[in-house]
Design a protein around this motif. Structure first.
Motif, PDB file in Angstrom:
ATOM      1  N   THR A   1       0.741  -1.216  -0.012  1.00  0.00           N
ATOM      2  CA  THR A   1       0.187   0.097  -0.052  1.00  0.00           C
ATOM      3  C   THR A   1       0.595   1.260  -0.069  1.00  0.00           C
ATOM      4  N   LYS A   2       2.000   1.143   0.560  1.00  0.00           N
ATOM      5  CA  LYS A   2       2.794   2.269   0.714  1.00  0.00           C
ATOM      6  C   LYS A   2       3.736   2.631  -0.509  1.00  0.00           C
ATOM      7  N   GLU A   3       4.047   1.531  -1.348  1.00  0.00           N
ATOM      8  CA  GLU A   3       4.833   1.797  -2.481  1.00  0.00           C
ATOM      9  C   GLU A   3       3.941   1.966  -3.669  1.00  0.00           C
TER      10      GLU A   3
ATOM     11  N   ASP B   1      -8.047   1.275  -3.618  1.00  0.00           N
ATOM     12  CA  ASP B   1      -9.497   1.576  -3.380  1.00  0.00           C
ATOM     13  C   ASP B   1     -10.019   0.365  -2.588  1.00  0.00           C
ATOM     14  N   THR B   2     -10.958   0.748  -1.510  1.00  0.00           N
ATOM     15  CA  THR B   2     -11.779  -0.130  -0.745  1.00  0.00           C
ATOM     16  C   THR B   2     -12.921  -0.500  -0.801  1.00  0.00           C
TER      17      THR B   2
ATOM     18  N   CYS C   1      -7.098   0.295  13.487  1.00  0.00           N
ATOM     19  CA  CYS C   1      -5.716   0.489  13.061  1.00  0.00           C
ATOM     20  C   CYS C   1      -5.434   0.595  11.594  1.00  0.00           C
ATOM     21  N   LEU C   2      -6.224   0.958  10.945  1.00  0.00           N
ATOM     22  CA  LEU C   2      -6.140   0.813   9.461  1.00  0.00           C
ATOM     23  C   LEU C   2      -5.259   1.793   8.875  1.00  0.00           C
ATOM     24  N   ASN C   3      -5.270   2.974   9.842  1.00  0.00           N
ATOM     25  CA  ASN C   3      -4.294   3.887   9.269  1.00  0.00           C
ATOM     26  C   ASN C   3      -2.767   3.732   9.064  1.00  0.00           C
ATOM     27  N   GLN C   4      -2.691   2.590   9.291  1.00  0.00           N
ATOM     28  CA  GLN C   4      -1.152   2.143   9.087  1.00  0.00           C
ATOM     29  C   GLN C   4      -0.967   1.671   7.694  1.00  0.00           C
TER      30      GLN C   4
ATOM     31  N   LYS D   1      -7.311   3.926   0.376  1.00  0.00           N
ATOM     32  CA  LYS D   1      -8.458   4.965   0.128  1.00  0.00           C
ATOM     33  C   LYS D   1      -9.714   4.460   1.016  1.00  0.00           C
ATOM     34  N   LEU D   2      -9.689   4.999   1.973  1.00  0.00           N
ATOM     35  CA  LEU D   2     -10.768   4.763   2.864  1.00  0.00           C
ATOM     36  C   LEU D   2     -11.440   6.320   3.471  1.00  0.00           C
ATOM     37  N   ASN D   3     -12.508   6.709   2.767  1.00  0.00           N
ATOM     38  CA  ASN D   3     -12.864   7.892   2.753  1.00  0.00           C
ATOM     39  C   ASN D   3     -14.537   7.913   2.879  1.00  0.00           C
ATOM     40  N   SER D   4     -15.294   8.978   2.725  1.00  0.00           N
ATOM     41  CA  SER D   4     -16.577   8.954   2.648  1.00  0.00           C
ATOM     42  C   SER D   4     -17.285   8.620   1.328  1.00  0.00           C
TER      43      SER D   4
END
Length: 408
Positions: A176-178, A184-185, A213-216, A220-223
């Motif tokens: 996810t970082k690379e 998207d989720t 802890c999904l912020n690790q 794309k986790l938004n509205s």
């Protein structure tokens, strides 16, 4: 036999128990793996200063994928897709990766084991790679500090599901970082009971970033993402009903999505798929098996007892403890047993306000007195008294490998 609810021991029960074990050279009432998996968490995770400040190795290594000079937005998009394709092949072996992350498996280890196998079956049917969540405290959860291999044998799991592809939580995080284009989720919550074959779209729960802890992960986790609650209309899917196939097809249909990451949780207390019974439990890691074997060698011939006192009738604890002492003395004398191994949810490591079970909050004087009665009359061997985890504490290589507390 001691019944925590009725706290009643009869001569017939003792006779039956004695005759059953008489032919055994070693008397084993096994509660090693579940007990140790829970206790390992209390040792490593509950005691913050044991290993010092823990740190997750979440820094990605420098990429060797060249970044060319770009002339316009179209060129940027083409290069971005090409670069992400290389990253995808690095982590899932395909141009496009699709993962299933069961980020919060309910219940403790034994039930969580079965829940996770159900999640694997979902991923198998949807052709998705399974993220192996972290573990700790007898649970599987992305918030936990230790990698999946701390509890389980990944190679053994692969043998159970040879056609399923797995990725560790640590490698999933790196993926996810690379990526240039963040994945998207799609969030699905499979709920029991309720109106059968009913789907409810929920307001996006963006607080999952922190609470779960999904912020690790760089997701794309938004509205704008889909949050779906799927009601199956049944509490369990085993034994199967006449609507079993219809229920399964309905569930899988609602889980179809083109999103790169399917975030999933379910509240079914038992089997999600009928054929889960055909699979063995996920094998435990070689480290845990070695710990168990070392304990058995130290104890030689022994009686192992697991007493979960959290849900005991508080008024009968004293009587239960006294009866247990009497039964142990008679049983060990009759069968010439030398040692007692004792596993419990009661605090064992000095902090008498912190139980071995995460759900055991209300520790009262009656609990303390019941354990004092046992300790004052019988020598109880525990994972602490046997120094069962010394090798893990003293191995610098293993210590660094498990340094995943700080998610960064």
């Amino acid at each position: 036999m001691v019944d925590n609810n009725n706290i009643k021991i009869t001569q017939n029960q003792i006779s039956f128990t004695s005759s059953y074990f008489f032919t055994k050279k070693f008397i084993i009432i096994v509660f090693f793996i579940l007990g140790l998996s829970n206790l390992l968490f209390n040792l490593f995770y509950g005691q913050k200063n044991l290993f010092g400040e823990l740190k997750l190795e979440n820094e990605t290594s420098p990429s060797n994928i060249p970044t060319p000079i770009l002339s316009n937005d179209n060129d940027t998009k083409i290069v971005q897709e090409s670069r992400d394709g290389l990253i995808n092949r690095k982590y899932c072996g395909k141009d496009e990766c699709k993962f299933l992350l069961a980020y919060h498996l309910l219940e403790q280890e034994t039930q969580a084991n079965m829940h996770f196998e159900s999640s694997i079956q979902i991923a198998q049917r949807l052709n998705r790679t399974v993220v192996l969540p972290n573990v700790g405290g007898s649970r599987m959860h992305v918030c936990r500090p230790f990698p999946f291999s701390f509890y389980y044998d990944i190679d053994g799991l692969q043998q159970i599901f040879p056609t399923v592809q797995f990725i560790t939580q640590q490698d999933f995080m790196k993926w996810t970082k690379e990526l240039e284009e963040k994945p998207d989720t799609f969030h699905a919550h499979i709920a029991p009971r309720g109106k059968p074959f009913f789907v409810e779209n929920e307001e996006p729960k963006i607080n999952l970033n922190n609470s779960e802890c999904l912020n690790q992960f760089n997701l794309k986790l938004n509205s704008n993402i889909t949050f779906k609650r799927i009601y199956l209309g049944v509490n369990v899917l085993y034994p199967p009903t006449e609507n079993y196939t219809k229920i399964e097809n309905f569930m899988l249909k609602e889980l179809q999505t083109n999103s790169k990451v399917l975030l999933i949780k379910h509240n079914l207390p038992m089997l999600l798929f009928n054929d889960t019974l055909n699979f063995p439990v996920i094998p435990y890691s070689k480290n845990l098996i070695n710990i168990q074997n070392n304990i058995m060698k130290k104890l030689d011939n022994y009686l192992a007892i697991h007493w979960r006192i959290e849900n005991s009738n508080i008024k009968l604890l004293s009587k239960c403890s006294t009866s247990l002492v009497s039964w142990i003395k008679n049983f060990t004398l009759e069968h010439k047993i030398d040692n007692i191994y004792f596993a419990t949810d009661y605090p064992l490591h000095g902090n008498y306000d912190k139980a071995q079970s995460a759900s055991f909050y209300n520790i009262r004087e009656e609990h303390h007195q019941a354990i004092r009665t046992l300790n004052s009359t019988i020598k109880l061997n525990t994972w602490i008294s046997l120094n069962a985890l010394d090798d893990l504490k003293n191995d610098d290589g293993i210590r660094r490998k498990w340094s995943t507390r700080n998610f960064g």
